[in-house]
Design a protein around this motif. Structure first.
Motif, mmCIF file in Angstrom:
data_model
loop_
_atom_site.group_PDB
_atom_site.id
_atom_site.type_symbol
_atom_site.label_atom_id
_atom_site.label_comp_id
_atom_site.label_asym_id
_atom_site.label_seq_id
_atom_site.Cartn_x
_atom_site.Cartn_y
_atom_site.Cartn_z
ATOM 1 N N ARG A 7 7.488 2.606 -1.958
ATOM 2 C CA ARG A 7 7.018 3.551 -2.974
ATOM 3 C C ARG A 7 6.335 2.798 -4.098
ATOM 4 O O ARG A 7 6.724 1.687 -4.441
ATOM 5 C CB ARG A 7 8.207 4.301 -3.581
ATOM 6 N N THR A 8 5.375 3.453 -4.717
ATOM 7 C CA THR A 8 4.699 2.829 -5.860
ATOM 8 C C THR A 8 5.377 3.209 -7.167
ATOM 9 O O THR A 8 5.107 2.616 -8.204
ATOM 10 C CB THR A 8 3.220 3.251 -5.916
ATOM 11 N N GLU A 9 6.240 4.238 -7.116
ATOM 12 C CA GLU A 9 6.973 4.637 -8.314
ATOM 13 C C GLU A 9 8.423 4.858 -7.928
ATOM 14 O O GLU A 9 8.690 5.499 -6.903
ATOM 15 C CB GLU A 9 6.396 5.930 -8.865
ATOM 16 N N LEU A 10 9.350 4.333 -8.727
ATOM 17 C CA LEU A 10 10.758 4.430 -8.364
ATOM 18 C C LEU A 10 11.614 4.708 -9.598
ATOM 19 O O LEU A 10 11.229 4.390 -10.719
ATOM 20 C CB LEU A 10 11.252 3.121 -7.715
ATOM 21 N N PHE B 6 1.195 -1.979 -6.147
ATOM 22 C CA PHE B 6 1.733 -2.175 -4.788
ATOM 23 C C PHE B 6 2.895 -1.212 -4.607
ATOM 24 O O PHE B 6 3.396 -0.630 -5.580
ATOM 25 C CB PHE B 6 2.193 -3.632 -4.589
ATOM 26 N N ALA B 7 3.323 -1.055 -3.362
ATOM 27 C CA ALA B 7 4.516 -0.261 -3.062
ATOM 28 C C ALA B 7 5.669 -1.209 -2.801
ATOM 29 O O ALA B 7 5.467 -2.334 -2.342
ATOM 30 C CB ALA B 7 4.260 0.626 -1.848
ATOM 31 N N TYR B 8 6.869 -0.745 -3.116
ATOM 32 C CA TYR B 8 8.061 -1.605 -3.058
ATOM 33 C C TYR B 8 9.124 -0.923 -2.215
ATOM 34 O O TYR B 8 9.320 0.292 -2.315
ATOM 35 C CB TYR B 8 8.565 -1.816 -4.479
ATOM 36 N N VAL B 9 9.805 -1.734 -1.410
ATOM 37 C CA VAL B 9 10.947 -1.205 -0.665
ATOM 38 C C VAL B 9 12.007 -2.297 -0.570
ATOM 39 O O VAL B 9 11.674 -3.483 -0.461
ATOM 40 C CB VAL B 9 10.521 -0.667 0.722
ATOM 41 N N ALA B 10 13.258 -1.886 -0.665
ATOM 42 C CA ALA B 10 14.365 -2.854 -0.616
ATOM 43 C C ALA B 10 15.366 -2.430 0.454
ATOM 44 O O ALA B 10 16.394 -1.830 0.166
ATOM 45 C CB ALA B 10 15.039 -2.938 -1.981
#
Lengths: 173, 293
Positions: A7-10, B6-10
């Motif tokens: 996701r780009t927003e969290l 960017f996109a983030y995933v954990a």
């Protein structure tokens, strides 16, 4: 944060100076930006923004880290202490008191990072010698003082912390 | 915000990390401590579209002793390597090198695995990995595989780890009996990237002559360099001052360092000779102490 899709927003939930805080942030937001812009804790200073100057140093679960080299979302569920969290009400933290007494700062830009770095040092090593102090702050750049007064201030802080500890021991006896 | 979006995933498992890498394609990067990757992104020298954070994967923060080896999980920090008593016992060179890595605040976040996967030619760990014959485990869509350090470092910031693979562990072999190792580097200021660094490893035979030896260098090219010729040159000889001096000079002469703003190639070569001599001397002393004990 349990999302399995990138996701780009969290949403992020962090404990800051003992208080639970939440914010919705862009993935690329740094921890420093979360603190300064979303949580309005502008005591954390941003200098170089790529990990060289040390002015953005905060404590993450008790140890110093560069808040510009950490994404806000990486701090999810962790505990952060900023310079705003050092004093206990009106009572200054020993590193604040020691540095105040020894005129450790001029422009003040590097101050928050140095105070937190010093607080972590005294926590781990209550009686540091001068070399240990210099090593501890070697990642924090000050362009004003030449460091002498900062080293003096941190050594004074160690004395203040010891006096306070002795005082408490006396009260308890 | 300085990095490009960017996109983030954990993900919470290695499989999840690999799945996210496969899904994202070549443009994804693994995020461990972020102490090298995030500055590159802040300067927009790197613009990955997806960051896959390994920080939430259970079990990657372990340090385990397996036989004579030390196995270090991908998210173990430099700071931990510097203070963990098991590291000091089984792989003391790692504990000795850790304080050379950047500053304390960076060591509290940066990882051994991340440094190896990043492969900065001025970083300490690739040179140490080559010296100690470290083996990394990487996991990709078809399963896990091991890569020896000798096959890992390709060139500047490039390794043989595929874009859909993630480094999960680093296995550091013990030095064995009568073995000693040492590391040293020269930098302008404490915590800066070194101009040149060197590590040395020596094993002695029962008579105190050299059974095997190697030297590795950082800061002398596009990637860390292992010099095994030192071992061939020293083999069977008593490791006295003259022998060490001779092989250290020869090793430095084989290097092809570069000129830059910080130091000339000639100066780097001189540093390399000095550091090789120093570290070989210390490694021999440590191996001799093993023989004596």
């Amino acid at each position: 944060m349990s999302a399995t899709e990138p996701r780009t927003e969290l949403d992020v939930a962090v404990e800051v100076n003992g208080e639970p805080r939440r914010a919705r942030v862009e993935a690329r937001r740094s921890l420093a930006e979360l603190l300064r812009d979303d949580l309005e804790l502008t005591g954390t200073h941003l200098g170089c923004e790529h990990g060289v100057c040390g002015s953005c140093t905060v404590l993450l679960d008790g140890v110093p880290v560069r808040s510009c080299l950490m994404l806000a979302v990486q701090a999810e569920g962790r505990s952060v202490v900023t310079v705003e969290g050092l004093a206990d009400g009106d009572r200054l933290h020993p590193v604040q008191q020691g540095c105040l007494e020894r005129h450790s700062f001029q422009c003040g830009f590097c101050t928050p990072g140095i105070l937190l770095t010093a607080a972590a040092l005294l926590d781990a090593q209550p009686e540091p010698d001068e070399a240990a102090v210099r090593e501890a702050i070697s990642g924090n750049i000050c362009r004003c003082t030449g460091y002498e007064s900062i080293v003096d201030g941190i050594l004074r802080a160690a004395e203040i912390a010891r006096e306070a500890a002795d005082g408490h021991a006396g009260e308890g006896a | 915000m300085k990095p490009a979006p960017f996109a983030y995933v954990a993900p919470d498992s290695v499989e999840g990390v690999v799945g996210a890498l496969v899904e994202a394609g070549d443009d994804a990067k693994v995020l461990a401590g972020g102490q090298s990757l995030l500055p590159l992104m802040a300067l927009r020298l790197g613009r990955p579209s997806v960051l896959v954070d390994v920080g939430r994967v259970d079990g990657l923060d372990r340090v385990e002793v397996v036989g004579d080896d030390l196995v270090v999980g991908a998210t173990v920090t430099h700071a931990r390597l510097g203070r963990d008593p098991e590291v000091a016992r089984v792989a003391p060179l790692l504990a000795e090198v850790a304080p050379f890595v950047a500053h304390a605040a960076v060591r509290n976040r940066g990882t051994l695995g991340g440094s190896l996967a990043h492969n900065d030619p001025a970083a300490e760990w690739p040179a140490v990995a080559l010296l100690l014959d470290v083996v990394v485990t990487v996991q990709g869509p078809t399963g896990a595989r091991e890569i020896a350090a000798a096959d890992l470092f390709e060139s500047y910031l490039t390794t043989t780890i595929e874009p859909d693979e993630v480094l999960t562990a680093v296995r550091v072999p013990g030095l064995g009996p009568r073995g000693g190792a040492a590391f040293d580097e020269v930098s302008r200021r404490a915590g800066d990237f070194a101009l040149v660094g060197a590590g040395a490893r020596v094993t002695l035979d029962d008579d105190g002559a050299v059974a095997s030896a190697a030297v590795s260098f950082l800061g002398v090219g596009s990637t860390a360099v292992l010099d095994a010729t030192v071992g061939a040159d020293l083999a069977g000889r008593p490791p006295d001052e003259a022998a060490i001096d001779e092989v250290a000079r020869a090793a430095a002469a084989r290097l092809d360092p570069h000129d830059d703003l910080h130091a000339t190639a000639a100066y780097r070569r001189r540093l390399a000779a000095t550091l090789a001599r120093r570290t070989l001397t210390t490694a021999v002393a440590r191996a001799s102490a093993e023989v004596a004990s």
